[in-house]
Design a protein around this motif. Sequence first.
Motif, PDB file in Angstrom:
ATOM      1  N   GLY A  73      -5.439  13.743 -34.432  1.00  0.00           N
ATOM      2  CA  GLY A  73      -5.257  12.355 -34.835  1.00  0.00           C
ATOM      3  C   GLY A  73      -4.314  12.253 -36.011  1.00  0.00           C
ATOM      4  N   LYS A  90     -17.909   0.398 -28.103  1.00  0.00           N
ATOM      5  CA  LYS A  90     -18.649   1.591 -28.514  1.00  0.00           C
ATOM      6  C   LYS A  90     -17.855   2.242 -29.624  1.00  0.00           C
ATOM      7  N   TRP A  92     -18.218   4.746 -31.352  1.00  0.00           N
ATOM      8  CA  TRP A  92     -18.129   6.204 -31.403  1.00  0.00           C
ATOM      9  C   TRP A  92     -17.233   6.731 -30.278  1.00  0.00           C
ATOM     10  N   ASP A  93     -16.711   5.806 -29.477  1.00  0.00           N
ATOM     11  CA  ASP A  93     -15.917   6.217 -28.316  1.00  0.00           C
ATOM     12  C   ASP A  93     -14.457   5.834 -28.538  1.00  0.00           C
ATOM     13  N   PRO A  94     -13.589   6.812 -28.750  1.00  0.00           N
ATOM     14  CA  PRO A  94     -12.190   6.506 -29.063  1.00  0.00           C
ATOM     15  C   PRO A  94     -11.536   5.578 -28.041  1.00  0.00           C
ATOM     16  N   MET A  95     -11.839   5.773 -26.776  1.00  0.00           N
ATOM     17  CA  MET A  95     -11.167   4.932 -25.803  1.00  0.00           C
ATOM     18  C   MET A  95     -11.636   3.478 -25.895  1.00  0.00           C
ATOM     19  N   SER A  96     -12.904   3.302 -26.177  1.00  0.00           N
ATOM     20  CA  SER A  96     -13.416   1.933 -26.280  1.00  0.00           C
ATOM     21  C   SER A  96     -12.791   1.205 -27.451  1.00  0.00           C
ATOM     22  N   HIS A 156     -17.561  -3.896 -23.429  1.00  0.00           N
ATOM     23  CA  HIS A 156     -18.360  -3.098 -24.349  1.00  0.00           C
ATOM     24  C   HIS A 156     -17.548  -2.766 -25.574  1.00  0.00           C
ATOM     25  N   VAL A 214      -7.423  11.473 -31.582  1.00  0.00           N
ATOM     26  CA  VAL A 214      -8.873  11.689 -31.649  1.00  0.00           C
ATOM     27  C   VAL A 214      -9.466  11.567 -30.249  1.00  0.00           C
ATOM     28  N   LEU A 215      -8.868  10.703 -29.436  1.00  0.00           N
ATOM     29  CA  LEU A 215      -9.333  10.565 -28.059  1.00  0.00           C
ATOM     30  C   LEU A 215      -9.213  11.893 -27.317  1.00  0.00           C
ATOM     31  N   LEU A 216      -8.087  12.570 -27.531  1.00  0.00           N
ATOM     32  CA  LEU A 216      -7.902  13.866 -26.853  1.00  0.00           C
ATOM     33  C   LEU A 216      -8.861  14.913 -27.409  1.00  0.00           C
ATOM     34  N   SER A 217      -9.044  14.932 -28.712  1.00  0.00           N
ATOM     35  CA  SER A 217      -9.874  15.991 -29.296  1.00  0.00           C
ATOM     36  C   SER A 217     -11.348  15.745 -29.028  1.00  0.00           C
ATOM     37  N   ALA A 218     -11.711  14.576 -28.507  1.00  0.00           N
ATOM     38  CA  ALA A 218     -13.114  14.313 -28.170  1.00  0.00           C
ATOM     39  C   ALA A 218     -13.417  14.592 -26.698  1.00  0.00           C
ATOM     40  N   THR A 219     -12.520  15.336 -26.031  1.00  0.00           N
ATOM     41  CA  THR A 219     -12.814  15.718 -24.647  1.00  0.00           C
ATOM     42  C   THR A 219     -13.381  17.125 -24.622  1.00  0.00           C
ATOM     43  N   MET A 235     -12.932  -3.110 -19.860  1.00  0.00           N
ATOM     44  CA  MET A 235     -13.112  -2.382 -21.107  1.00  0.00           C
ATOM     45  C   MET A 235     -13.517  -3.320 -22.229  1.00  0.00           C
TER      46      MET A 235
END
Lengths: 827, 272, 259
Positions: free
Chosen positions: B153, B79, B81-85, B77, B136-141, B74
């Motif tokens: 979030g 990213k 715009w990517d909560p997990m990144s 990278h 936010v990670l959950l709401s972006a699925t 991980m």
Amino acid sequence: MTTNLIDIQNSDVIMATSNFAENHPVGFQWVMKAKERGAKFIHVDPRFTRTSAVADIHVPLRSGTNIAFFGGLISYAIQNNLYFKDYVVHYTNAPFLIDPAFKTATDGGGLFTGLEQTGKGGVDPHVAETYKRDSWKYQLDGEGNPKRDLTLRDPNCVFQLMKRHYSRYTPEMVERVCGIPKEKFVQVAKLYCENSGREKTGTITYALNLTQHTNGVQNIRALCMLQILLGNIGRPGGGVVALRGHANVQGATDLELLYHELPGYLPMPLRDLHPDLKTYLEKVTPKGGFWVNLPKFMVSLMKAFYGDAATAENDYGYQWLPKRASADAYSHQHIFVDMYKGSIKGFLADGQNPAVGGPNAKLARAAMGKLDWLVVKDIFLTETAEFWKAPGIAAKDIKTEVFFLPAAPAAEKDGSLTNTMRLIQWHEKAVNPPGDVTSDAEFFVSLGKRLQKLYAGSKKERDKGFLAASFEYGDNPKEPNMELVLKEVNGFATQEITDKDGKVVYKKGQALNTFAHMTDDGKTAGGCWIYTGVTVEGPDGKLINKANLRKPADDKDYLAHGWGFAWPANRRILYNRASADLEGKPWSEKKKLIWWDKEAAGQEPEKKGKWVGLDVPDFNAFLAPDAKNGDKPFIMRADLVGAFFGPLNDGPFPEHYEPVESPTKNLLSKQQMNPVAKIWTVPDQKNDLAPVGSPDYPYVITTYRLTEHHLSGVMSRYLPMLAELFHSHFAEISHELAGELGIANGERVTVLTPRGKIHVTAMVTHRLKPFMIDGKKTHQIGVPWHWGYNGISKGDITNDLSATVGDPTVYIQETKAFLCNVKKGEV
Amino acid sequence: MLKTPGWHLLIVWYFFLGGIAGGAYFTAAIADNFGSSRDRSVVRTGYILSLLMIGVCGMLLILDLGTPSRFLNMMMHFKFWDPMSIGAWMLGVFGLFAFVSSALSLSPDERRAALRRRVSLVGIIFGFFLASYTGVLLSATALPFWSDARLMGALFLASGASTGMAAISLLLYLSGDSAGEGFKKVKRADRFAIVFEMAVLVLFLVLLGSAAAPLTSGHLAPLFWGGLVVLGLVIPLLVDVLGARWVPAVIPALLVLVGGFILRYVVVMTHA
Amino acid sequence: MARTLAMFTDTSLCIGCRACQVACKQWNELPMEEPQWTGSYQNQAHFTDKTYRLVRFIEKPQPNGELQWLLMSDVCKHCAQAGCLQACPTGAIYRTEYGTVNINQDVCNGCRYCVSSCPFGVVAFNHDTGRANKCTFCNDRIHNGLGPACAKTCPTESIQFGFRDELAAKAEKRVAKLKEMGYTGAQLYGVDSNGPLGGLNAFFLLLDKPSTYNLPEKPLLPQRNVLVDSVLSVGAALLVGVTAVVAFRERGGKGAGDA
């Protein structure tokens, strides 16, 4: 099939009476191509299947009523003047006059003239044993030719007899018997008939939907009659599309792995009727048509069997050929009944799984328990190879000694496959079989040689033939050279053959180019005359295997003559002479196939004229249309014309009879079932039948195949990627029936017949609906028959439900229409 | 027809402990910059607690991976715009801040203290991030309810604040420091945080509308209403507001923590 | 950047034979799975880590009493804007030069974020390998001048493979022709590059609306709300920060500096 899969794209209307898309998916692409060109696609089937999903019209009909349907179409075409008159008058026996003593079933209460009511046969006291065909013949003129009425008006002409015979087959009757709503039937009849004829052609497909009935042969006859009535045979986009099974059912019948014929469709001699070669040839060779050459094919065949030991002096070894003791014996069903009765000691099942795949499978398994020995040669341990492990069999009571020989599947050996369009295609070995696995060729060659060693000292006359037979195919004793086998099938010159000028036409041992060069004097040998031409010698003397050619179709040759070899003589569409009129011009420019080119170079320098076109002529290429018989396309028939009137064991016209197990009385006549159907009496109640309209077995059942599985499942249920495609063995049941019985989709149910019962998962679907038969709601269910107790995906054996009854001509079983009951739960 | 990611207890604990880590750090940082020397215990407890939690969080995340040995992938990278990144990165960065702040909080040196205060003001950002990004990670699925929750979030952040403060107060109590000024202040902050969290929760449910059904009326509803709302928010607030001195101070803190855990649990397990 | 490749699945030509399912399994050397009872011929309810191509069977009785049996070979859509690709933190999910979306099995660490980020529920987690996987668009085949195994095997050419722009043009013509022939429900799904997800590189011709096939009518990119949600979180952070300051603030001046 009379035509070619690729040619289906030229049809204007396609009526699939079989489940074409599911069982021949690759061939089906041509139906899709036809649809792209505007063809209409009709699917006639009791179930709405994946074929129906892409059809324009689905016509549901009750299983076992095909003749009522075709008869209805024939009647409709005649009554509405939609038949192709010129074709019918000139190319069929419609104008021929029949003996006035003959009466159709319309006047015979469902029977034709000449039935011998012996009352001896089967369940139905009216079932007789045979027809006397004295009146089933043409009226002849002074020269012995059939009298004709070209206006088709004489009441004794075939056409009028046919019209009278099918006068009962009205749209109303079709609705009552088949359960097809009248409006839909008329819609389909109109659609099909109006898209056939001079300018348009239609094709009809069939498979086991028509064959597996006690009316099997007549079902197919009815379809053929419809096609010649509409002028569809021998023309692009027409024909009768018999969809033979994968991969090599066609090859199996061509080379006659059957009990009643010799390779190339020669009749297998009957011991009492054909005591010697001369008698045999006299009795089986017709007086007209191409089969007059039968003696050449028969002698060449025996030269192929017995080599130099077959001479004119010993009738070419005719005495060494096995003969049939009776015409009513030796079929699959006969064998298992005899086996059960204990008269068969040993059995070799090579790539066959009768424990699952044949009718009345419980009887078959019980029968195998009576054998002294059983040899199973197959690619996996099939249910037959382990029949003593079947549920309900106590292994300790079985005395049969069972041997299993692992077999090489297609990819592990060279050989040919002949597909449904008579196309012989070669396949090359891709990998060596592992360990002790052998191909069939290796096995039989090895077995043959060992038996010859065993009998080497025998002085008996009857052993001489077997000892004379040659099993030499190349230098490797373990692996026969299959191309040499193919060459023997093709045929070759047994000695040098010269023409009348002394020029050498064939060197000794050279492959024959055509069956027309076969002789009845022992100079040629040929294992299967219809295959002649598949191997030819090139200019350098090397053998060219045409089955291995792979030139694809192109604009000039849409039938792809350069791909493989289609018998006979690479003709792709049979009876193609019928695509042209009496002058040799195509009936329609849109439907041209072959035509007479009078300027083309002929056979001799001074004679001009040849048949040319898009296919190899299925005709003498140099016979002018105005010469004698130049206007007779159906060259394999003695009278050279297509037959509406075609005498068979159960009649010269197909007549609707109900299946042996039926939910209703016959509405078309008093005769309930086929009067000469074969119904076996089997001890120990192993072949009980449900009476007509039985309340204990109230539902019609049909059995069938799925795309994803193959026959008894040996080539599919044992392979992970195919075994996973279905969750379990299932029965397809309508919502209506499921509602009545309180069955939910996915519940286990029991399907029962007088022969046995199975437990399957119910698939409740809209694709089956009850039929209204004579106003009475009649349910039908469907069950595929692929499952058995071995393999990765296991299930009960559907054929435990079917009965030992057969068609009177070929004894095929009636697994497409019988009766059952359905109970909720595993009972 | 959608697929759930199969995140279960390891991730529930990660969300919960991550919220505490972020909330504890931010509380410590605020106390450090705006409080007095009497709040030193809060400060030190907060920083060290957050450092410990981050360590545990890291291990939880690694263990949850299908191929844990590849956790460093991980880091290949970034990213934004990517909560997990960003989450993966921020965990590490925040860990650094927590480490520095913790180390500096152990030293009595005044110069160190000034540095620490400045560092922690920046560290607050990463603390807030850790507490909230998982929402936010959950709401972006693509999964319903998660993807409908615009305030996930914010809610996680509010809960992180309240649980972080509750955790600090619990630790202070256990170490015998509950009589101090710091303890009183963190309790007061927690009270404000609980009110804020309740407000965010109401707004969260209102914005979701019928999409909130998995929480409010599904099989997890008893846990949500009973565990989070009543036990985790209403009762601790009441106890504190009514000044029920007969209730040991540790009880409300524990309830807030239990409520925080239940919040993460019902949210994550909606798509178990 | 090479020209974008695409698969066009024309369900009007599908005969539900499942050759595509088997060819995919065989080419990708995927193991057998326990089939599910779905009530129809369909052998899995949805894509799995071992089933990348799945044929769906939908019975739709018509008002006129006839039946429509919709047959559809479903597959990963290889979206132009791919939720799985956006979500992947390791960069294992990438877009090839042909526009197809692939999961690099050597990089994926099995976090499963992609699994939850696919609007079609395609990506699946493989418990045996510990990684996520899905249809690769036969990545090895397309890099060797061949098309996907499913397209090659399809007997009726229901699955077609080629350059996206050419296939899209073909699809437009085809749907127009079907409408002319009376298939009023015929429609394209995923052809429009200005449509949802920027268009799908595995697009479809359907004979009914998408929801009949259990497809989302308007699939959305899951990451579309990241900005809004982040801003709202920042707002919350500021607010809670204020309350904390108020709680800790010393009266009469800053508290910093006390020893």
